[in-house]
Design a protein around this motif. Structure first.
Motif, PDB file in Angstrom:
ATOM      1  N   ARG A   3      -2.908  10.689  34.819  1.00 48.59           N
ATOM      2  CA  ARG A   3      -4.281  10.355  35.192  1.00 48.59           C
ATOM      3  C   ARG A   3      -5.192  11.532  34.908  1.00 48.59           C
ATOM      4  O   ARG A   3      -4.847  12.681  35.203  1.00 48.59           O
ATOM      5  CB  ARG A   3      -4.358  10.047  36.694  1.00 48.59           C
ATOM      6  CG  ARG A   3      -4.169   8.573  36.994  1.00 48.59           C
ATOM      7  CD  ARG A   3      -4.972   8.127  38.200  1.00 48.59           C
ATOM      8  NE  ARG A   3      -4.666   8.854  39.414  1.00 48.59           N
ATOM      9  CZ  ARG A   3      -5.479   8.852  40.476  1.00 48.59           C
ATOM     10  NH1 ARG A   3      -6.620   8.188  40.448  1.00 48.59           N
ATOM     11  NH2 ARG A   3      -5.148   9.519  41.564  1.00 48.59           N
ATOM     12  N   LYS A  32       4.098  17.979  40.274  1.00 52.84           N
ATOM     13  CA  LYS A  32       3.433  17.256  39.185  1.00 52.84           C
ATOM     14  C   LYS A  32       3.124  18.229  38.045  1.00 52.84           C
ATOM     15  O   LYS A  32       2.790  19.393  38.295  1.00 52.84           O
ATOM     16  CB  LYS A  32       2.125  16.623  39.676  1.00 52.84           C
ATOM     17  CG  LYS A  32       2.278  15.751  40.911  1.00 52.84           C
ATOM     18  CD  LYS A  32       3.081  14.520  40.616  1.00 52.84           C
ATOM     19  CE  LYS A  32       3.253  13.646  41.865  1.00 52.84           C
ATOM     20  NZ  LYS A  32       4.204  12.547  41.634  1.00 52.84           N
ATOM     21  N   ASP A 120       1.153  14.775  34.319  1.00 56.17           N
ATOM     22  CA  ASP A 120       0.933  13.768  35.356  1.00 56.17           C
ATOM     23  C   ASP A 120      -0.558  13.711  35.713  1.00 56.17           C
ATOM     24  O   ASP A 120      -1.087  12.655  36.010  1.00 56.17           O
ATOM     25  CB  ASP A 120       1.744  14.114  36.612  1.00 56.17           C
ATOM     26  CG  ASP A 120       3.243  14.098  36.330  1.00 56.17           C
ATOM     27  OD1 ASP A 120       3.715  13.064  35.820  1.00 56.17           O
ATOM     28  OD2 ASP A 120       3.918  15.114  36.584  1.00 56.17           O
ATOM     29  N   TYR A 121      -1.191  14.876  35.695  1.00 56.81           N
ATOM     30  CA  TYR A 121      -2.630  14.938  36.000  1.00 56.81           C
ATOM     31  C   TYR A 121      -3.341  15.892  35.047  1.00 56.81           C
ATOM     32  O   TYR A 121      -2.844  16.995  34.782  1.00 56.81           O
ATOM     33  CB  TYR A 121      -2.868  15.421  37.444  1.00 56.81           C
ATOM     34  CG  TYR A 121      -2.443  14.393  38.469  1.00 56.81           C
ATOM     35  CD1 TYR A 121      -3.306  13.368  38.856  1.00 56.81           C
ATOM     36  CD2 TYR A 121      -1.162  14.426  39.013  1.00 56.81           C
ATOM     37  CE1 TYR A 121      -2.906  12.402  39.763  1.00 56.81           C
ATOM     38  CE2 TYR A 121      -0.751  13.464  39.919  1.00 56.81           C
ATOM     39  CZ  TYR A 121      -1.629  12.452  40.287  1.00 56.81           C
ATOM     40  OH  TYR A 121      -1.219  11.493  41.177  1.00 56.81           O
ATOM     41  N   ASP A 142     -10.180   8.998  33.669  1.00 60.27           N
ATOM     42  CA  ASP A 142      -9.902   7.703  34.284  1.00 60.27           C
ATOM     43  C   ASP A 142     -10.695   7.583  35.579  1.00 60.27           C
ATOM     44  O   ASP A 142     -11.102   6.500  35.963  1.00 60.27           O
ATOM     45  CB  ASP A 142      -8.403   7.591  34.637  1.00 60.27           C
ATOM     46  CG  ASP A 142      -7.524   7.748  33.409  1.00 60.27           C
ATOM     47  OD1 ASP A 142      -7.692   6.953  32.476  1.00 60.27           O
ATOM     48  OD2 ASP A 142      -6.705   8.689  33.378  1.00 60.27           O
ATOM     49  N   ASP A 179     -12.495   8.009  42.309  1.00 61.69           N
ATOM     50  CA  ASP A 179     -11.292   8.104  43.131  1.00 61.69           C
ATOM     51  C   ASP A 179     -11.689   8.436  44.561  1.00 61.69           C
ATOM     52  O   ASP A 179     -11.148   7.875  45.501  1.00 61.69           O
ATOM     53  CB  ASP A 179     -10.345   9.177  42.590  1.00 61.69           C
ATOM     54  CG  ASP A 179      -8.959   9.087  43.240  1.00 61.69           C
ATOM     55  OD1 ASP A 179      -8.181   8.223  42.818  1.00 61.69           O
ATOM     56  OD2 ASP A 179      -8.693   9.847  44.184  1.00 61.69           O
ATOM     57  N   VAL A 250      -2.469  11.755  45.106  1.00 67.49           N
ATOM     58  CA  VAL A 250      -1.225  11.185  44.573  1.00 67.49           C
ATOM     59  C   VAL A 250      -1.042   9.760  45.098  1.00 67.49           C
ATOM     60  O   VAL A 250      -0.649   8.856  44.354  1.00 67.49           O
ATOM     61  CB  VAL A 250      -0.001  12.057  44.973  1.00 67.49           C
ATOM     62  CG1 VAL A 250       1.303  11.350  44.649  1.00 67.49           C
ATOM     63  CG2 VAL A 250      -0.075  13.404  44.258  1.00 67.49           C
ATOM     64  N   LYS A 251      -1.372   9.565  46.366  1.00 65.60           N
ATOM     65  CA  LYS A 251      -1.218   8.227  46.977  1.00 65.60           C
ATOM     66  C   LYS A 251      -2.115   7.199  46.293  1.00 65.60           C
ATOM     67  O   LYS A 251      -1.770   6.026  46.177  1.00 65.60           O
ATOM     68  CB  LYS A 251      -1.569   8.306  48.470  1.00 65.60           C
ATOM     69  CG  LYS A 251      -0.621   7.482  49.319  1.00 65.60           C
ATOM     70  CD  LYS A 251      -0.743   7.764  50.797  1.00 65.60           C
ATOM     71  CE  LYS A 251      -1.980   7.139  51.388  1.00 65.60           C
ATOM     72  NZ  LYS A 251      -2.203   7.500  52.800  1.00 65.60           N
ATOM     73  N   ASN A 252      -3.273   7.669  45.794  1.00 72.01           N
ATOM     74  CA  ASN A 252      -4.202   6.756  45.114  1.00 72.01           C
ATOM     75  C   ASN A 252      -3.689   6.310  43.745  1.00 72.01           C
ATOM     76  O   ASN A 252      -4.288   5.426  43.121  1.00 72.01           O
ATOM     77  CB  ASN A 252      -5.578   7.416  44.952  1.00 72.01           C
ATOM     78  CG  ASN A 252      -6.327   7.465  46.264  1.00 72.01           C
ATOM     79  OD1 ASN A 252      -5.896   6.879  47.244  1.00 72.01           O
ATOM     80  ND2 ASN A 252      -7.455   8.157  46.284  1.00 72.01           N
ATOM     81  N   GLY A 253      -2.642   6.966  43.258  1.00 75.05           N
ATOM     82  CA  GLY A 253      -2.092   6.470  41.995  1.00 75.05           C
ATOM     83  C   GLY A 253      -1.837   7.567  41.001  1.00 75.05           C
ATOM     84  O   GLY A 253      -2.187   8.703  41.187  1.00 75.05           O
TER      85      GLY A 253
END
Ligand SMILES: Nc1ncnc2c1ncn2[C@@H]1O[C@H](COP(=O)(O)OP(=O)(O)OP(=O)(O)O)[C@@H](O)[C@H]1O
Ligand SMILES: [Mg+2]
Length: 253
Positions: A3, A32, A120-121, A142, A179, A250-253
């Protein structure tokens, strides 16, 4: 798939860089793979992760203006799992130079296509303006994180930021979403801070992160040591709260 998140607010000094650096480092701490992109000519995120701007040959300027392969510009940091694309003062000219450049709004997006999936990010630290550098970040991203400082004029300028985001959604990046909004520099001793929190929550509702960043001296000291807070003082309140924020992201995706 990774993301890409742009940390943005055209208002100066609201905690964009502090959030970009420490969120990136905390995400890395959580295991991550993270790429931090500094797209602000001030280069504060670059020095904040310990990269000496004076010794940096290539920076994001070369990627945006001279089509340099971003892989040649990425530098590893002393934080495991965290790499950075640095910015130096040469980037100051890019805002003007981009104006006459072909596909000027999508240069960062295209540059990231080759490397995005290795992370990952990807976190982008934006400058305090809504010019072409920020538009490049919003087009490549994103999602957006908006830091809002807990002070009297907190909401000022946010409608301009939101309308810029809507324009980017309409013309350049349909999938872009917010986000969350992160409240920063809260001084819990004042009623004003509490009022601002309520006001921002009324406006952004569930988009406001539960982790609210307090004023913390250690957070303001860490950049001069070239270290994110999780390295500089892992036991500090600043480290704890940015780790909490990273978990929310992280929980958001
Ligand atoms: N939670 C905090 N506690 C104490 N100081 C903070 C905190 N967050 C940020 N600061 C300090 O406030 C100043 C502005 O923060 P920062 O550089 O992150 O804002 P910015 O939005 O990136 O600024 P600019 O618009 O210039 O890029 C810095 O000196 C930083 O160290
Ligand atoms: Mg900054």
């Amino acid at each position: 798939m990774g993301r890409t998140i742009a940390v943005t607010n055209q208002k100066g000094g609201v905690g964009k860089t502090t959030t970009s650096v420490n969120l990136s480092a905390c995400l890395a701490y959580l295991g991550k793979k993270v790429l931090l992109i500094d797209i602000d000519p001030q280069g504060n995120a670059t020095s904040g992760v310990g990269i000496n701007k004076g010794e940096t040959q290539h920076c994001i300027y070369d990627v945006l203006i001279d089509d340099e392969d971003i892989r040649n510009v990425i530098k590893v940091t002393k934080v495991e799992n965290l790499s950075v694309v640095p910015a130096t003062i040469s980037l100051a000219g890019a805002e003007v130079e981009l104006v006459s450049t072909i596909s000027r709004e999508v240069r960062l997006k295209h540059a990231l296509e080759d490397v995005k999936d290795h992370y990952d990010y990807v976190i982008i630290d934006c400058p305090p303006s809504l010019g072409l550098l920020t538009i490049n970040a919003l087009t490549a991203a994103d999602a957006v994180i908006i830091p809002v400082q807990c002070e009297f004029y907190a909401l000022e300028g946010l409608s301009q930021l939101l309308s810029t985001i809507r324009l980017v959604q309409k013309h350049l990046n349909q999938e872009l979403y917010i986000d969350g909004v992160v409240l920063t520099m809260l001084d819990a001793r004042t009623n004003l801070g509490i009022q601002v929190i309520e006001e921002v929550k009324k406006y952004f509702q569930e988009k406001v992160y539960k982790s609210i960043i307090p004023r913390n001296v250690r957070l303001s000291e860490a950049p001069s040591h070239g270290e994110p807070i999780i390295i500089y003082d892992p036991k500090s309140r600043g480290a704890e709260i940015y780790l909490e924020l990273a978990r929310e992201v992280v929980k958001n995706g």
